[in-house]
Design a protein around this motif. Structure first.
Motif, PDB file in Angstrom:
ATOM      1  N   PRO A   1       0.810  -1.228   0.000  1.00 14.67           N
ATOM      2  CA  PRO A   1       0.000   0.000   0.000  1.00 14.67           C
ATOM      3  C   PRO A   1       0.843   1.278   0.000  1.00 14.67           C
ATOM      4  O   PRO A   1       0.487   2.261  -0.661  1.00 14.67           O
ATOM      5  N   VAL A   2       1.977   1.250   0.751  1.00 11.07           N
ATOM      6  CA  VAL A   2       2.843   2.438   0.749  1.00 11.07           C
ATOM      7  C   VAL A   2       3.429   2.676  -0.632  1.00 11.07           C
ATOM      8  O   VAL A   2       3.460   3.813  -1.142  1.00 11.07           O
ATOM      9  N   ALA A   3       3.911   1.613  -1.267  1.00 11.99           N
ATOM     10  CA  ALA A   3       4.473   1.752  -2.610  1.00 11.99           C
ATOM     11  C   ALA A   3       3.414   2.224  -3.601  1.00 11.99           C
ATOM     12  O   ALA A   3       3.677   3.077  -4.470  1.00 11.99           O
ATOM     13  N   ARG A   4       2.221   1.704  -3.462  1.00 10.82           N
ATOM     14  CA  ARG A   4       1.144   2.147  -4.360  1.00 10.82           C
ATOM     15  C   ARG A   4       0.806   3.618  -4.120  1.00 10.82           C
ATOM     16  O   ARG A   4       0.522   4.360  -5.066  1.00 10.82           O
ATOM     17  N   GLY A   5       0.849   4.043  -2.850  1.00 11.21           N
ATOM     18  CA  GLY A   5       0.586   5.455  -2.556  1.00 11.21           C
ATOM     19  C   GLY A   5       1.663   6.358  -3.143  1.00 11.21           C
ATOM     20  O   GLY A   5       1.356   7.418  -3.729  1.00 11.21           O
ATOM     21  N   ASP A   6       2.950   5.928  -2.987  1.00 11.36           N
ATOM     22  CA  ASP A   6       4.030   6.726  -3.584  1.00 11.36           C
ATOM     23  C   ASP A   6       3.900   6.788  -5.098  1.00 11.36           C
ATOM     24  O   ASP A   6       4.113   7.850  -5.720  1.00 11.36           O
ATOM     25  N   ALA A   7       3.576   5.650  -5.694  1.00  9.64           N
ATOM     26  CA  ALA A   7       3.415   5.635  -7.150  1.00  9.64           C
ATOM     27  C   ALA A   7       2.276   6.552  -7.585  1.00  9.64           C
ATOM     28  O   ALA A   7       2.386   7.293  -8.583  1.00  9.64           O
ATOM     29  N   ALA A   8       1.187   6.520  -6.846  1.00 11.64           N
ATOM     30  CA  ALA A   8       0.066   7.391  -7.194  1.00 11.64           C
ATOM     31  C   ALA A   8       0.432   8.860  -7.022  1.00 11.64           C
ATOM     32  O   ALA A   8       0.050   9.714  -7.843  1.00 11.64           O
ATOM     33  N   ARG A   9       1.200   9.162  -5.942  1.00  8.41           N
ATOM     34  CA  ARG A   9       1.616  10.559  -5.737  1.00  8.41           C
ATOM     35  C   ARG A   9       2.534  11.030  -6.860  1.00  8.41           C
ATOM     36  O   ARG A   9       2.385  12.144  -7.397  1.00  8.41           O
ATOM     37  N   ILE A  10       3.515  10.210  -7.231  1.00  5.04           N
ATOM     38  CA  ILE A  10       4.440  10.591  -8.308  1.00  5.04           C
ATOM     39  C   ILE A  10       3.693  10.771  -9.625  1.00  5.04           C
ATOM     40  O   ILE A  10       3.948  11.706 -10.393  1.00  5.04           O
ATOM     41  N   ALA A  11       2.772   9.854  -9.882  1.00  7.35           N
ATOM     42  CA  ALA A  11       1.995   9.974 -11.115  1.00  7.35           C
ATOM     43  C   ALA A  11       1.168  11.255 -11.113  1.00  7.35           C
ATOM     44  O   ALA A  11       1.037  11.936 -12.152  1.00  7.35           O
ATOM     45  N   ALA A  12       0.591  11.603  -9.928  1.00  8.82           N
ATOM     46  CA  ALA A  12      -0.200  12.832  -9.857  1.00  8.82           C
ATOM     47  C   ALA A  12       0.688  14.065 -10.055  1.00  8.82           C
ATOM     48  O   ALA A  12       0.310  15.018 -10.756  1.00  8.82           O
TER      49      ALA A  12
END
Length: 345
Positions: A244-255
């Motif tokens: 979940p943390v990695a997915r959150g970071d990925a979503a933040r970077i993508a945003a």
């Protein structure tokens, strides 16, 4: 005067019990009984006694009482006639009709232990118990020769059929309850095919374990399986924490990338639109536009530097401060008077 003296016969204590005496002694009782038997001693008396006995036997054997926990099976000359429910019933006397009472509410039980192979070729020992009741008294009495042996063989066959098509892990896991239900259903189907009048009420496995000869090896296998499960659970917990943390970071970077992309596109479109407007103005008034662009460029260049304005016409020596990068908003404007005050000896 003594009782045996002459003239004192009225005081003789044995007089009433002598033959011909006036008392009812033992001899009188025996005499009366002998007289009564003498009256019936002929052929007619014997027939009367026999008829009385036969009548009493017929009356006593012409009814039956079936207990509330029983069912009565009536046989007429050895052939099934009917089944009697609990209560008081009349019937033909014996030997015409006989009644066999069967307990239908009593729960009977059977216990056995079998050793068998599982589907994955492991040996396992199963201790099981079968509880059953009589559902049909007639079938229970006449359908099979030995009910106990029949249900014992059928129970073992049902348990073997269920265990034989299951793996050991399945048997020893939480799915064992489902196997118990399957064994009960298979046993009931077999008993129904035999028409033996039995209803299975419960089937249970008391002990399901490998034989004692391989118990140590089996315990080692179970321990290894438990260790494997523990490691898998730890890995799954770590994955649930990290993913979940990695997915959150990925979503933040993508945003952020999407925002930067939108910003650059908008800025590029704005610059292009501004250049088009400047080009239009330049074509209309080239000199004015050129001077305006030069002034705006110089403004941007000088905005980040410190500025000193000399209004003395070159008559004052000015020491310029070292160049320090500063933002346009923080750039200070120093007048000539301030410069003169700061540079006087």
């Amino acid at each position: 005067m003594a009782w045996n003296e002459p003239g004192n016969s009225q005081r003789d204590p044995w007089k009433s019990k002598r033959p011909g005496g006036s008392g009812n002694g033992l001899d009188d009782a025996l005499r009366r009984l002998r007289a009564r038997l003498g009256k019936h001693g002929g052929p007619g008396g014997i027939v009367t006694i026999v008829l009385a006995l036969v009548l009493a036997w017929l009356l006593l054997s012409s009814y039956t009482i079936v207990d509330a926990r029983q069912a009565g099976v009536v046989l007429r000359f050895g052939q099934y006639s009917r089944t009697l429910p609990p209560g008081f019933h009349f019937k033909l006397p014996q030997p015409v009709e006989t009644v066999t009472k069967v307990e239908t509410t009593r729960v009977r039980s059977l216990q056995d232990s079998v050793r068998m192979l599982t589907r994955d070729e492991n040996i396992i020992t199963v201790d099981f118990t079968v509880q059953y009741q009589v559902s049909d008294a007639r079938a229970y009495l006449f359908a099979v020769d030995d009910v106990e042996d029949t249900i014992a063989a059928a129970s073992e066959a049902a348990v073997r059929s269920v265990i034989g098509r299951s793996d050991m892990d399945t048997i020893l896991s939480g799915e064992g309850a489902a196997l118990v239900d399957q064994a009960g259903q298979a046993l009931q189907v077999t008993l129904d095919n035999y028409h033996c009048g039995l209803q299975v009420t419960a089937v249970s496995f008391q002990n399901v374990a490998p034989p004692a000869e391989v118990k140590d090896a089996f315990d080692d296998v179970n321990k290894a399986r438990e260790d494997k499960q523990s490691i898998e659970n730890n890995a799954l917990a770590y994955a649930n924490k990290v993913v979940p943390v990695a997915r959150g970071d990925a979503a933040r970077i993508a945003a952020e990338a999407a925002g930067y992309k939108a910003e650059r596109i908008a800025r590029a479109k704005g610059d292009a639109a501004r250049f088009s407007l400047l080009l239009k103005e330049y074509k209309a008034a080239p000199e004015v536009t050129r001077k305006r662009l030069w002034l705006e460029t110089m403004e941007q260049v000088m905005a980040g530097n410190r500025k000193v304005i000399d209004g003395s016409g070159g008559r004052t020596i000015i020491n310029l401060p070292p160049a320090v990068p500063a933002s346009p908003a923080a750039a200070a404007t120093v007048t000539s008077d301030d410069a003169d005050k700061g540079n006087q000896p």
